[in-house]
Design a protein around this motif. Structure first.
Motif, short mmCIF file in Angstrom:
data_model
loop_
_atom_site.label_atom_id
_atom_site.label_comp_id
_atom_site.label_asym_id
_atom_site.label_seq_id
_atom_site.Cartn_x
_atom_site.Cartn_y
_atom_site.Cartn_z
N VAL A 1 0.87 -1.17 0.00
CA VAL A 1 0.00 0.00 0.00
C VAL A 1 0.91 1.22 0.00
O VAL A 1 1.62 1.48 0.97
N LEU A 2 0.92 1.95 -1.10
CA LEU A 2 1.78 3.11 -1.28
C LEU A 2 0.93 4.38 -1.15
O LEU A 2 -0.01 4.59 -1.92
N VAL A 3 1.25 5.21 -0.17
CA VAL A 3 0.57 6.49 0.03
C VAL A 3 1.50 7.58 -0.48
O VAL A 3 2.64 7.70 -0.02
N THR A 4 1.03 8.39 -1.43
CA THR A 4 1.93 9.31 -2.10
C THR A 4 1.22 10.56 -2.62
O THR A 4 -0.01 10.56 -2.80
N HIS A 5 2.01 11.60 -2.83
CA HIS A 5 1.54 12.79 -3.54
C HIS A 5 1.87 12.69 -5.04
O HIS A 5 1.35 13.47 -5.83
N HIS A 6 2.77 11.78 -5.39
CA HIS A 6 3.42 11.84 -6.70
C HIS A 6 3.07 10.64 -7.57
O HIS A 6 3.56 9.52 -7.33
N PRO A 7 2.27 10.82 -8.61
CA PRO A 7 1.94 9.71 -9.51
C PRO A 7 3.18 9.06 -10.12
O PRO A 7 3.17 7.86 -10.40
N GLY A 8 4.24 9.83 -10.32
CA GLY A 8 5.43 9.32 -10.99
C GLY A 8 6.20 8.29 -10.20
O GLY A 8 7.07 7.61 -10.77
N GLU A 9 5.93 8.13 -8.89
CA GLU A 9 6.67 7.12 -8.14
C GLU A 9 5.88 5.82 -7.98
O GLU A 9 6.33 4.91 -7.29
N ILE A 10 4.73 5.72 -8.63
CA ILE A 10 3.95 4.49 -8.57
C ILE A 10 4.57 3.47 -9.52
O ILE A 10 4.60 3.68 -10.73
N PRO A 11 5.08 2.35 -9.01
CA PRO A 11 5.75 1.38 -9.90
C PRO A 11 4.75 0.68 -10.82
O PRO A 11 3.56 0.59 -10.52
N PRO A 12 5.22 0.19 -11.95
CA PRO A 12 4.33 -0.47 -12.92
C PRO A 12 3.57 -1.65 -12.33
O PRO A 12 2.48 -2.00 -12.81
N GLU A 13 4.11 -2.30 -11.28
CA GLU A 13 3.46 -3.47 -10.70
C GLU A 13 2.16 -3.13 -9.98
O GLU A 13 1.34 -4.01 -9.72
N ILE A 14 1.97 -1.86 -9.63
CA ILE A 14 0.73 -1.44 -8.97
C ILE A 14 -0.29 -1.07 -10.04
O ILE A 14 -0.06 -0.17 -10.84
N GLU A 15 -1.41 -1.77 -10.05
CA GLU A 15 -2.43 -1.55 -11.07
C GLU A 15 -3.63 -0.75 -10.57
O GLU A 15 -4.34 -0.14 -11.37
N ARG A 16 -3.86 -0.75 -9.26
CA ARG A 16 -5.03 -0.06 -8.70
C ARG A 16 -4.61 1.23 -8.03
O ARG A 16 -3.66 1.26 -7.25
N VAL A 17 -5.35 2.30 -8.32
CA VAL A 17 -5.07 3.61 -7.72
C VAL A 17 -6.36 4.18 -7.14
O VAL A 17 -7.43 4.09 -7.76
N ILE A 18 -6.24 4.76 -5.96
CA ILE A 18 -7.36 5.41 -5.28
C ILE A 18 -7.02 6.88 -5.13
O ILE A 18 -5.94 7.23 -4.62
N LEU A 19 -7.93 7.76 -5.56
CA LEU A 19 -7.76 9.20 -5.40
C LEU A 19 -8.65 9.69 -4.26
O LEU A 19 -9.85 9.38 -4.23
N LEU A 20 -8.06 10.46 -3.35
CA LEU A 20 -8.80 11.03 -2.23
C LEU A 20 -8.85 12.54 -2.34
O LEU A 20 -7.89 13.18 -2.78
N GLU A 21 -9.97 13.11 -1.92
CA GLU A 21 -10.10 14.56 -1.83
C GLU A 21 -11.16 14.88 -0.79
O GLU A 21 -12.26 14.31 -0.80
N HIS A 22 -10.81 15.77 0.15
CA HIS A 22 -11.73 16.21 1.20
C HIS A 22 -12.38 15.04 1.93
O HIS A 22 -13.57 15.05 2.24
N GLY A 23 -11.57 14.02 2.22
CA GLY A 23 -12.07 12.91 3.03
C GLY A 23 -12.95 11.92 2.31
O GLY A 23 -13.61 11.09 2.95
N ARG A 24 -12.97 11.98 1.00
CA ARG A 24 -13.79 11.06 0.20
C ARG A 24 -12.97 10.45 -0.92
O ARG A 24 -11.99 11.04 -1.39
N ILE A 25 -13.39 9.26 -1.37
CA ILE A 25 -12.80 8.65 -2.56
C ILE A 25 -13.47 9.26 -3.78
O ILE A 25 -14.69 9.17 -3.94
N VAL A 26 -12.66 9.90 -4.64
CA VAL A 26 -13.21 10.50 -5.86
C VAL A 26 -12.95 9.63 -7.08
O VAL A 26 -13.56 9.84 -8.14
N ALA A 27 -12.06 8.64 -6.95
CA ALA A 27 -11.82 7.69 -8.04
C ALA A 27 -11.12 6.47 -7.46
O ALA A 27 -10.32 6.58 -6.54
N ASP A 28 -11.43 5.30 -8.01
CA ASP A 28 -10.84 4.04 -7.54
C ASP A 28 -10.95 3.04 -8.68
O ASP A 28 -12.04 2.69 -9.12
N GLY A 29 -9.78 2.61 -9.19
CA GLY A 29 -9.82 1.65 -10.28
C GLY A 29 -8.47 1.47 -10.93
O GLY A 29 -7.43 1.81 -10.36
N PRO A 30 -8.46 0.92 -12.16
CA PRO A 30 -7.20 0.71 -12.89
C PRO A 30 -6.45 2.03 -13.07
O PRO A 30 -7.06 3.06 -13.37
#
Length: 262
Positions: free
Chosen positions: A201-230
């Motif tokens: 589980v990688l918690v980050t500000h930077h999309p560029g450090e997400i390695p290719p092996e990670i396929e799922r990304v969750i975007l958070l904003e104001h305490g809510r999930i605004v996107a979750d998927g490939p």
């Protein structure tokens, strides 16, 4: 709870002081599926991390569910054997003259640093040495922690979290304060963890450090999930531009997310 979930949250409100940090929050994280959690400051990433590590609990409500490894109640001692957590601020918890090997060994006692009365068995030392070797810093184990570079210290923190051989590893902003070369080395270590069978589980500000092996990304904003998927769907130019409030353009060289000003 599904058998493959290690975290299940449903309809949770989590307060940090007077601030509602997570709002009507629902999420499932599964064994074998590494994930990146991305968002600006104040999005709720640190609160979600504290839920994941058992440090905070959601507001009591009959609709709310929060389970870790299938349990509604858990001990922090038990979680240490199931989730390894690496946070940038942990570096400051150790005395500069602490031996780097003892940074790792002290994790076996739930401590930040070795005291005089701590004793370790041959089995303990072997576990620490294996974790240190996996991170490629065996030659530095006898050095004082404060003499190491930021990247080397971060590797010892990962080894410290890895010494219990937990199935899940959580890395919070792992590249903070690292130079370019150290960041590349840390990314290589993350990829090795995934290939070695750990769920990351990688918690980050930077999309560029997400390695290719990670396929799922969750975007958070104001305490809510605004996107979750490939990740290629979630990390699109329009979604990231909206999330960070600046025009951005995304490309995918070699499976990495490259983000530039539009």
């Amino acid at each position: 709870m599904h058998d493959d979930c290690f975290l299940e949250i449903r309809s949770a409100n989590v307060w940090r002081g007077d601030t509602l940090a997570l709002r009507d929050f629902s999420l499932q994280l599964r064994h074998g599926e590494s994930v990146a959690i991305l968002g600006p400051n104040g999005a709720g990433k640190s609160t979600l991390l504290k839920l994941l590590t058992g440090e905070v609990r959601p507001e009591a409500n009959h609709q709310t569910l929060c389970r870790l490894f299938g349990e509604d109640l858990w001990s922090l001692e038990d979680l240490r054997h199931r989730i390894g957590v690496v946070m940038p601020e942990d570096i400051a918890r150790f005395h500069p003259e602490e031996e780097a090997r003892d940074v790792v060994l002290s994790s076996l006692r739930g401590a930040f640093g070795r005291t005089r009365d701590m004793r370790f068995s041959a089995k303990d030392r072997a576990a620490a040495d294996r974790a240190i070797e996996r991170l490629g810093v065996s030659s530095l184990a006898g050095r004082d922690f404060g003499t190491l570079s930021s990247g080397e210290r971060r590797r010892f923190l990962i080894a410290r979290a890895l010494v219990h051989n937990p199935p899940v590893m959580v890395l919070d902003e792992p590249s903070t304060a690292l130079d370019f070369a150290a960041s590349i080395g840390l990314t290589s270590a993350m990829r090795d963890l995934i290939s070695g069978g750990h769920t990351l589980v990688l918690v980050t500000h930077h999309p560029g450090e997400i390695p290719p092996e990670i396929e799922r990304v969750i975007l958070l904003e104001h305490g809510r999930i605004v996107a979750d998927g490939p990740k290629k769907k979630v990390l699109g130019s329009s979604k990231l531009s909206e999330l960070f409030h600046v025009p951005l353009k995304v490309s995918w060289p070699g499976g990495w997310c490259d983000v530039r000003p539009a």
